[in-house]
Design an enzyme around this catalytic site. Structure first.
Site, PDB file in Angstrom:
ATOM      1  N   LYS A 103      -3.321  -4.654   9.110  1.00  0.00           N
ATOM      2  CA  LYS A 103      -1.594  -4.236   9.111  1.00  0.00           C
ATOM      3  C   LYS A 103      -1.112  -3.389  10.303  1.00  0.00           C
ATOM      4  O   LYS A 103      -1.796  -2.562  10.829  1.00  0.00           O
ATOM      5  CB  LYS A 103      -1.733  -3.308   7.894  1.00  0.00           C
ATOM      6  CG  LYS A 103      -0.237  -3.073   7.552  1.00  0.00           C
ATOM      7  CD  LYS A 103      -0.046  -2.366   6.061  1.00  0.00           C
ATOM      8  CE  LYS A 103       1.188  -1.914   5.872  1.00  0.00           C
ATOM      9  NZ  LYS A 103       1.444  -1.241   4.279  1.00  0.00           N
ATOM     10  N   CYS A 135      -0.892   4.093  10.410  1.00  0.00           N
ATOM     11  CA  CYS A 135      -0.235   5.022   9.782  1.00  0.00           C
ATOM     12  C   CYS A 135       0.224   6.088  10.634  1.00  0.00           C
ATOM     13  O   CYS A 135      -0.453   6.697  11.462  1.00  0.00           O
ATOM     14  CB  CYS A 135      -1.355   5.547   8.827  1.00  0.00           C
ATOM     15  SG  CYS A 135      -0.380   7.114   7.696  1.00  0.00           S
ATOM     16  N   SER A 194       0.886  -1.117   0.112  1.00  0.00           N
ATOM     17  CA  SER A 194       0.009   0.028  -0.014  1.00  0.00           C
ATOM     18  C   SER A 194       0.929   1.301   0.090  1.00  0.00           C
ATOM     19  O   SER A 194       1.721   1.480   0.663  1.00  0.00           O
ATOM     20  CB  SER A 194      -0.801   0.134   1.191  1.00  0.00           C
ATOM     21  OG  SER A 194      -1.728   1.246   1.331  1.00  0.00           O
ATOM     22  N   THR A 219       8.911   0.419  -0.681  1.00  0.00           N
ATOM     23  CA  THR A 219       9.975   1.113  -1.087  1.00  0.00           C
ATOM     24  C   THR A 219      10.819   0.711  -2.334  1.00  0.00           C
ATOM     25  O   THR A 219      11.010   1.704  -3.227  1.00  0.00           O
ATOM     26  CB  THR A 219      10.819   1.646   0.114  1.00  0.00           C
ATOM     27  OG1 THR A 219       9.974   2.014   1.239  1.00  0.00           O
ATOM     28  CG2 THR A 219      11.918   2.632  -0.190  1.00  0.00           C
ATOM     29  N   GLY A 237      -3.774   3.693   0.736  1.00  0.00           N
ATOM     30  CA  GLY A 237      -4.571   3.771   1.635  1.00  0.00           C
ATOM     31  C   GLY A 237      -5.614   4.656   1.507  1.00  0.00           C
ATOM     32  O   GLY A 237      -5.594   5.876   0.984  1.00  0.00           O
ATOM     33  N   ILE A 262       3.582  11.338   3.639  1.00  0.00           N
ATOM     34  CA  ILE A 262       2.549  11.648   2.746  1.00  0.00           C
ATOM     35  C   ILE A 262       1.091  12.231   3.174  1.00  0.00           C
ATOM     36  O   ILE A 262       0.650  12.954   2.855  1.00  0.00           O
ATOM     37  CB  ILE A 262       2.208  10.222   1.728  1.00  0.00           C
ATOM     38  CG1 ILE A 262       3.662   9.830   1.126  1.00  0.00           C
ATOM     39  CG2 ILE A 262       1.123  10.543   0.757  1.00  0.00           C
ATOM     40  CD1 ILE A 262       4.698  10.534   0.171  1.00  0.00           C
ATOM     41  N   GLY A 263       0.874  11.616   4.412  1.00  0.00           N
ATOM     42  CA  GLY A 263      -0.388  12.079   4.951  1.00  0.00           C
ATOM     43  C   GLY A 263      -1.642  11.417   4.384  1.00  0.00           C
ATOM     44  O   GLY A 263      -2.555  12.099   4.445  1.00  0.00           O
ATOM     45  N   ASN A 318      -6.585  -1.062   0.873  1.00  0.00           N
ATOM     46  CA  ASN A 318      -6.053  -0.777   2.128  1.00  0.00           C
ATOM     47  C   ASN A 318      -6.888   0.543   2.871  1.00  0.00           C
ATOM     48  O   ASN A 318      -7.219   1.333   2.089  1.00  0.00           O
ATOM     49  CB  ASN A 318      -4.413  -0.242   2.072  1.00  0.00           C
ATOM     50  CG  ASN A 318      -3.963   0.295   3.316  1.00  0.00           C
ATOM     51  OD1 ASN A 318      -4.033   1.196   3.525  1.00  0.00           O
ATOM     52  ND2 ASN A 318      -3.235  -0.680   3.775  1.00  0.00           N
ATOM     53  N   GLY A 331      11.375  -3.643   3.601  1.00  0.00           N
ATOM     54  CA  GLY A 331      12.766  -3.689   3.079  1.00  0.00           C
ATOM     55  C   GLY A 331      12.975  -4.797   2.110  1.00  0.00           C
ATOM     56  O   GLY A 331      14.167  -5.190   1.687  1.00  0.00           O
TER      57      GLY A 331
END
Ligand SMILES: Cc1cc2nc3c(=O)[nH]c(=O)nc-3n(C[C@H](O)[C@H](O)[C@H](O)COP(=O)(O)OP(=O)(O)OC[C@H]3O[C@@H](n4cnc5c(N)ncnc54)[C@H](O)[C@@H]3O)c2cc1C
Ligand SMILES: Cc1cc2nc3c(=O)[nH]c(=O)nc-3n(C[C@H](O)[C@H](O)[C@H](O)COP(=O)(O)O)c2cc1C
Ligand code: FES
Lengths: 240, 302
Positions: free
Chosen positions: B165, B130, B21, B266, B46, B71-72, B99, B244
């Protein structure tokens, strides 16, 4: 369509004390690229620095692209000294294809404007480029002297000061790429529907999937992504 | 060809490699460039009941082998997602996991009710971790009792498979996972980002306006691996691993300790081809090592 290429660096030319022009072999990107588009370059195959670095396409040749790299930190330094580069592109939307435009660039921001000029020489009235001091590289090889106004802060060229002091036709459309203070000054000088800015922002992915490269929308409601909705925006569409 | 299919919470996936997500947009951005339909699943950015504009820039900063994001939860809202993105996504031969985030129980419930009644959404993944919004998901991740109540409320509102999550920012993650399972979660996804911070020394300021953000990337992999291993030992539902993962080697580490699937986050920013390469190399790895099915390597270490 985005291409992933590994290209050999074919040429490296000094531009000035902290910039160089490099020519990189390309299979597809050079054919598809439009002025104002950029590429994302993998710094190395290790994980530090982690992210790719975005660079505008300065112009293209048969089977190659040229980049103007300013050495800022470790990423650009490694890229500038690499003999092979992993490149993803072309990315973003280019400049609008308009007639009778002037180009205004500062520092490494001249890169996408060189590409515009080389693609549409007849559509460009004037080119204003500003630097701290005169570049070692002979820009007149790319843009004829009668069109190029080369401004330097230290007066090492004919025009001393800031590019904004030399703009002649404030009613023409201006395509701009350079430092934020330069764009802010132009915003005061030229009506915002006649100004197009190519923006820089900190980028994660360069392809629209991370939402990292936000720039405030002109009406203050929400953000655009610089990488996919830009990097070129009409000045009234964004807040600097 | 070795069999890469996995079944988690009653859903059959073509392979166990998903995109995480917030790291692949809504899944469509790269559809002309990459074979997105060949992913095991796409987890959407999300989504919230109302659109969210996100945080002011600077939203990202790189750290050694890692990334901090703020990002918010910028997103178009679940209704717009269903209208504008889902029809196209549905045509892909991959599973779609939405998500969902919220500021309150009610936000979660409303969004879940909408997701529940929508065809083409295969799984609901609740984001209760988050770090980048004021109230938001993280409150639930902070308090196992609140989390259990939230998950139970969501469970009552959907028959779709429900994944939760979580991340180890505040409380013991095992306790958190157990709370989610007691509330009715069918699987646990771990981990979300860790809390992280960066200071701009030159300008003597926090690099990110909200000061701290979510820390991700290869730098967090050992933390994620330990947690996934620990959760596999301690909960009775499947564990989907994130954190990762950027290569076949990294993915295998998680499969060996018992992950039922992996999500790539990422690493998509460094190279969006990463999940596709891992899928291909995973198939080759199984063949070369004489395995017929992916299940033969899941949980071989415990
Ligand atoms: C669309 C676009 C086009 C660009 N075109 C050119 C160009 O033609 N020539 C040129 O010299 N530069 C260009 N830049 C700027 C260039 O990307 C940065 O100077 C470079 O990324 C710095 O990396 P570094 O590792 O050397 O610096 P660092 O030491 O990592 O950081 C120095 C500064 O560079 C910026 N930066 C670092 N990482 C990133 C990143 N992932 N994304 C964006 N900015 C970052 C940050 O603002 C930072 O303060 C462009 C940027 C964008 C967004
Ligand atoms: C830019 C960015 C945005 C993210 N957005 C979300 C999100 O909207 N919802 C969510 O549950 N996780 C989100 N995450 C967390 C990732 O899905 C993942 O759990 C975390 O980054 C760890 O995995 P990684 O190290 O592979 O990135 C985001 C991560 C990043 C880097
Ligand atoms: S850099 Fe990722 S969305 Fe623009």
């Amino acid at each position: 369509m985005i291409f992933f290429e590994t290209g050999t660096v074919l040429k490296r030319e000094t531009f000035d004390s902290d910039k160089l022009l490099i020519k990189v072999e390309s299979d597809q990107i050079w054919q598809k690229a439009r002025p104002g588009q950029f590429v994302e370059i993998r710094v190395n195959s290790r994980l530090d620095p982690l992210l790719r670095r975005p660079f505008s396409i300065a112009f293209t040749d048969e089977s190659s692209i040229w980049l103007l790299i300013q050495i800022k930190g470790k990423g650009s330094k490694i890229i500038a000294n690499s003999s092979q580069l992993e490149i993803m592109g072309p990315l973003g939307n280019g400049f609008p294809e308009l007639e009778n435009v002037s180009l205004v660039g500062g520092g490494s921001g001249i890169a996408p404007l060189i590409f515009y000029y080389k693609t549409y020489p007849d559509r460009v009235k004037r080119v204003y480029f500003g630097f701290k001091t005169k570049p070692n590289f002979n820009l007149y090889k790319l843009i004829p002297q009668k069109k190029l106004v080369l401004v330097t802060e230290d007066g090492s060229t004919e025009f001393r000061g800031l590019v904004t002091q030399f703009i002649e036709c404030k009613n023409d459309v201006h395509l701009v790429c350079g430092p934020t203070p330069m764009m802010k000054a132009l915003n005061k000088l030229i009506s915002s529907d006649k100004l197009y800015f190519s923006l820089e922002s900190y980028m994660g992915c360069g392809v629209g999937i991370c939402m990292g490269c936000a720039v405030r929308k002109g009406d203050g409601n929400g953000y655009y992504r610089v990488c996919t909705e830009g990097p070129v925006f009409r000045a009234d569409k964004i807040l600097l | 060809m070795a069999d890469l299919t996995v079944e988690i919470s009653g859903v059959q996936f073509r392979n166990p490699v998903f995109v995480a997500s917030g790291t692949f947009g809504y899944g469509l951005k790269l559809k002309d460039t990459l074979p997105v339909g060949s992913l095991g699943a796409i987890v959407t950015k999300g989504l919230t009941i109302r659109p969210k504009e996100g945080n002011p820039p600077q939203r990202l900063i790189e750290t050694p082998c890692g990334l901090i994001n703020s990002i918010g939860l910028e997103n178009i809202g679940i209704k717009e997602f269903i209208k504008a993105k889902l029809p196209e996504l549905k045509k892909l031969s991959t599973k779609i996991i939405v998500n969902i985030s919220g500021d309150s129980e009610r936000d979660y419930f409303e969004a879940v009710e909408i997701a529940d009644s929508t065809d083409g959404i295969d799984i609901i993944e609740l984001n209760v971790s988050c770090p980048n919004v004021e109230k938001g998901g993280m409150e639930f991740g902070r308090n196992p009792k609140m989390l259990e109540k939230l998950v139970r409320g969501v469970r009552e509102r959907t028959r779709k498979p429900l994944w939760v999550k979580i991340t180890p920012n505040f409380v013991d993650i095992v306790e958190e996972a157990q709370a989610a399972v007691s509330g009715g979660a069918d699987a646990i996804t771990a981990i979300n980002t860790l809390l992280g911070m960066h200071v701009d020394v030159e300008n003597k300021k926090f690099t990110i306006p909200r000061k701290f953000g979510g820390f991700s990337g290869p730098a967090i992999r050992p933390v994620a691996l330990y947690i996934v291993w620990k959760l596999v030992q301690s909960v009775d539902v499947p564990v989907v691993a994130i954190g990762g993962i950027d290569s076949l080697n990294a993915a295998l580490q998680f499969f060996f300790v018992g992950a039922s699937a992996v999500q790539i986050g990422t690493a998509n920013f460094i190279d969006p081809r990463t999940p596709f390469k891992i899928i291909e190399e995973l198939g080759e790895y199984l063949e070369i090592n004489g395995h017929e099915k992916i299940s033969e390597i899941i949980g071989v270490l415990n």
